[in-house]
Design a protein around this motif. Sequence first.
Motif, PDB file in Angstrom:
ATOM      1  N   LYS A   1       0.819  -1.211   0.000  1.00  0.00           N
ATOM      2  CA  LYS A   1       0.000   0.000   0.000  1.00  0.00           C
ATOM      3  C   LYS A   1       0.859   1.269   0.000  1.00  0.00           C
ATOM      4  O   LYS A   1       0.367   2.350  -0.320  1.00  0.00           O
ATOM      5  CB  LYS A   1      -0.918   0.018   1.221  1.00  0.00           C
ATOM      6  N   LEU A   2       2.112   1.114   0.374  1.00  0.00           N
ATOM      7  CA  LEU A   2       3.022   2.254   0.439  1.00  0.00           C
ATOM      8  C   LEU A   2       3.986   2.256  -0.739  1.00  0.00           C
ATOM      9  O   LEU A   2       4.445   1.201  -1.176  1.00  0.00           O
ATOM     10  CB  LEU A   2       3.841   2.208   1.734  1.00  0.00           C
ATOM     11  N   LYS A   3       4.280   3.440  -1.238  1.00  0.00           N
ATOM     12  CA  LYS A   3       5.348   3.582  -2.221  1.00  0.00           C
ATOM     13  C   LYS A   3       6.605   3.919  -1.421  1.00  0.00           C
ATOM     14  O   LYS A   3       6.732   5.027  -0.891  1.00  0.00           O
ATOM     15  CB  LYS A   3       5.033   4.680  -3.234  1.00  0.00           C
ATOM     16  N   ILE A   4       7.509   2.951  -1.324  1.00  0.00           N
ATOM     17  CA  ILE A   4       8.653   3.064  -0.419  1.00  0.00           C
ATOM     18  C   ILE A   4       9.957   3.177  -1.198  1.00  0.00           C
ATOM     19  O   ILE A   4      10.175   2.468  -2.180  1.00  0.00           O
ATOM     20  CB  ILE A   4       8.728   1.840   0.517  1.00  0.00           C
ATOM     21  N   ALA A   5      10.828   4.056  -0.725  1.00  0.00           N
ATOM     22  CA  ALA A   5      12.178   4.178  -1.284  1.00  0.00           C
ATOM     23  C   ALA A   5      13.173   4.208  -0.131  1.00  0.00           C
ATOM     24  O   ALA A   5      13.087   5.074   0.741  1.00  0.00           O
ATOM     25  CB  ALA A   5      12.304   5.438  -2.127  1.00  0.00           C
ATOM     26  N   PHE A   6      14.078   3.252  -0.129  1.00  0.00           N
ATOM     27  CA  PHE A   6      15.162   3.208   0.851  1.00  0.00           C
ATOM     28  C   PHE A   6      16.487   3.276   0.086  1.00  0.00           C
ATOM     29  O   PHE A   6      17.191   2.276  -0.054  1.00  0.00           O
ATOM     30  CB  PHE A   6      15.114   1.916   1.673  1.00  0.00           C
ATOM     31  N   PRO A   7      16.857   4.437  -0.441  1.00  0.00           N
ATOM     32  CA  PRO A   7      18.113   4.527  -1.196  1.00  0.00           C
ATOM     33  C   PRO A   7      19.319   4.345  -0.285  1.00  0.00           C
ATOM     34  O   PRO A   7      19.267   4.673   0.903  1.00  0.00           O
ATOM     35  CB  PRO A   7      18.066   5.940  -1.779  1.00  0.00           C
ATOM     36  N   ASP A   8      20.384   3.817  -0.843  1.00  0.00           N
ATOM     37  CA  ASP A   8      21.621   3.637  -0.084  1.00  0.00           C
ATOM     38  C   ASP A   8      22.329   4.986   0.004  1.00  0.00           C
ATOM     39  O   ASP A   8      22.771   5.531  -1.008  1.00  0.00           O
ATOM     40  CB  ASP A   8      22.511   2.610  -0.783  1.00  0.00           C
ATOM     41  N   THR A   9      22.451   5.536   1.208  1.00  0.00           N
ATOM     42  CA  THR A   9      23.077   6.852   1.371  1.00  0.00           C
ATOM     43  C   THR A   9      24.577   6.818   1.098  1.00  0.00           C
ATOM     44  O   THR A   9      25.176   7.837   0.772  1.00  0.00           O
ATOM     45  CB  THR A   9      22.865   7.387   2.793  1.00  0.00           C
ATOM     46  N   LYS A  10      25.196   5.657   1.297  1.00  0.00           N
ATOM     47  CA  LYS A  10      26.637   5.465   1.102  1.00  0.00           C
ATOM     48  C   LYS A  10      27.470   6.381   1.998  1.00  0.00           C
ATOM     49  O   LYS A  10      28.606   6.728   1.671  1.00  0.00           O
ATOM     50  CB  LYS A  10      27.012   5.662  -0.370  1.00  0.00           C
ATOM     51  N   ILE A  11      26.891   6.771   3.126  1.00  0.00           N
ATOM     52  CA  ILE A  11      27.568   7.696   4.041  1.00  0.00           C
ATOM     53  C   ILE A  11      26.943   7.534   5.423  1.00  0.00           C
ATOM     54  O   ILE A  11      26.073   6.680   5.627  1.00  0.00           O
ATOM     55  CB  ILE A  11      27.446   9.157   3.525  1.00  0.00           C
ATOM     56  N   THR A  12      27.334   8.336   6.369  1.00  0.00           N
ATOM     57  CA  THR A  12      26.744   8.308   7.704  1.00  0.00           C
ATOM     58  C   THR A  12      26.880   9.680   8.359  1.00  0.00           C
ATOM     59  O   THR A  12      27.397  10.620   7.756  1.00  0.00           O
ATOM     60  CB  THR A  12      27.434   7.235   8.580  1.00  0.00           C
ATOM     61  N   ALA A  13      26.402   9.786   9.581  1.00  0.00           N
ATOM     62  CA  ALA A  13      26.579  10.967  10.429  1.00  0.00           C
ATOM     63  C   ALA A  13      26.064  12.257   9.778  1.00  0.00           C
ATOM     64  O   ALA A  13      25.025  12.254   9.131  1.00  0.00           O
ATOM     65  CB  ALA A  13      28.047  11.087  10.842  1.00  0.00           C
ATOM     66  N   THR A  14      26.794  13.355   9.949  1.00  0.00           N
ATOM     67  CA  THR A  14      26.325  14.674   9.522  1.00  0.00           C
ATOM     68  C   THR A  14      25.992  14.763   8.031  1.00  0.00           C
ATOM     69  O   THR A  14      24.958  15.341   7.672  1.00  0.00           O
ATOM     70  CB  THR A  14      27.361  15.750   9.907  1.00  0.00           C
ATOM     71  N   PRO A  15      26.818  14.215   7.127  1.00  0.00           N
ATOM     72  CA  PRO A  15      26.435  14.268   5.710  1.00  0.00           C
ATOM     73  C   PRO A  15      25.102  13.570   5.435  1.00  0.00           C
ATOM     74  O   PRO A  15      24.324  14.022   4.590  1.00  0.00           O
ATOM     75  CB  PRO A  15      27.600  13.561   5.011  1.00  0.00           C
ATOM     76  N   MET A  16      24.822  12.480   6.151  1.00  0.00           N
ATOM     77  CA  MET A  16      23.534  11.813   5.998  1.00  0.00           C
ATOM     78  C   MET A  16      22.426  12.684   6.584  1.00  0.00           C
ATOM     79  O   MET A  16      21.311  12.745   6.049  1.00  0.00           O
ATOM     80  CB  MET A  16      23.545  10.445   6.685  1.00  0.00           C
ATOM     81  N   GLY A  17      22.727  13.369   7.669  1.00  0.00           N
ATOM     82  CA  GLY A  17      21.756  14.283   8.263  1.00  0.00           C
ATOM     83  C   GLY A  17      21.365  15.391   7.307  1.00  0.00           C
ATOM     84  O   GLY A  17      20.208  15.839   7.294  1.00  0.00           O
ATOM     85  N   ALA A  18      22.319  15.833   6.481  1.00  0.00           N
ATOM     86  CA  ALA A  18      22.018  16.861   5.482  1.00  0.00           C
ATOM     87  C   ALA A  18      21.008  16.344   4.466  1.00  0.00           C
ATOM     88  O   ALA A  18      20.147  17.091   3.985  1.00  0.00           O
ATOM     89  CB  ALA A  18      23.303  17.303   4.781  1.00  0.00           C
ATOM     90  N   MET A  19      21.096  15.054   4.152  1.00  0.00           N
ATOM     91  CA  MET A  19      20.129  14.453   3.228  1.00  0.00           C
ATOM     92  C   MET A  19      18.730  14.460   3.838  1.00  0.00           C
ATOM     93  O   MET A  19      17.746  14.781   3.162  1.00  0.00           O
ATOM     94  CB  MET A  19      20.552  13.020   2.891  1.00  0.00           C
ATOM     95  N   VAL A  20      18.649  14.106   5.117  1.00  0.00           N
ATOM     96  CA  VAL A  20      17.357  14.104   5.808  1.00  0.00           C
ATOM     97  C   VAL A  20      16.767  15.510   5.804  1.00  0.00           C
ATOM     98  O   VAL A  20      15.579  15.709   5.508  1.00  0.00           O
ATOM     99  CB  VAL A  20      17.517  13.591   7.252  1.00  0.00           C
ATOM    100  N   ARG A  21      17.589  16.491   6.131  1.00  0.00           N
ATOM    101  CA  ARG A  21      17.144  17.891   6.139  1.00  0.00           C
ATOM    102  C   ARG A  21      16.591  18.301   4.783  1.00  0.00           C
ATOM    103  O   ARG A  21      15.522  18.912   4.688  1.00  0.00           O
ATOM    104  CB  ARG A  21      18.328  18.795   6.509  1.00  0.00           C
ATOM    105  N   ASN A  22      17.309  17.945   3.726  1.00  0.00           N
ATOM    106  CA  ASN A  22      16.888  18.346   2.390  1.00  0.00           C
ATOM    107  C   ASN A  22      15.586  17.672   1.967  1.00  0.00           C
ATOM    108  O   ASN A  22      14.708  18.305   1.382  1.00  0.00           O
ATOM    109  CB  ASN A  22      17.993  18.026   1.380  1.00  0.00           C
ATOM    110  N   VAL A  23      15.468  16.377   2.270  1.00  0.00           N
ATOM    111  CA  VAL A  23      14.245  15.651   1.911  1.00  0.00           C
ATOM    112  C   VAL A  23      13.035  16.264   2.613  1.00  0.00           C
ATOM    113  O   VAL A  23      11.968  16.442   2.012  1.00  0.00           O
ATOM    114  CB  VAL A  23      14.373  14.151   2.256  1.00  0.00           C
TER     115      VAL A  23
END
Length: 212
Positions: free
Chosen positions: A41-63
Amino acid sequence: MDNLLMELEDKGYTHVIGLFLSSGISGFWANSQFLIEDHAKLKIAFPDTKITATPMGAMVRNVLHWSAQEMSFDNILKKLDEQIAQTTAYILVDDLNHLVKGGRLSNGSALLGNLLSIKPILNFNDEGKIVVFEKVRTEKKAVKRLVALAEDNQNMELSILHTNVPEKAEDFKEQLEAQGVKVSTVVSLCAVIATHLGEGALVLGLTPKFTK
């Protein structure tokens, strides 16, 4: 995770984006892929961030920002893929023995490296794995190399991360600012990551600058 997705379904959500640690350093991302088929029922996307910590946090912020701007799901994923492709981090560790324990370096290489005062600079490669980027003699020269990398990437959003060495991180920031390089944030890494890198590690994170 399964319970969370069921809860989102029950609340009427239709689209989900999940961002997790790089598949190159954690098995969580690979396991998350099995959940996608279980929630049709959900359209799900779990892309591989290929990173962690603050750079990954920037992705969350942008999304979150793009979603608030009512950007389409597909366009968000497209912009996110572009950000993932341009994001990396350069890591300078203080103790080579932690790399041995993590399988990144052999005992012999660590012994030789310690004797020769070699300070390997690591980074996240295109597969999201931590690999040796360069081998530099002495910590002073290694930090100088990180400064040069920052200067070469001033078009990026730069962050400094460390494992319980705030003075070293602040000194690194001052060196960058002396060269006219702007740093967005200085962050102490969590214990989970610090366990793998060891105390005294210094990290330069690079991610595309935030655009609205």
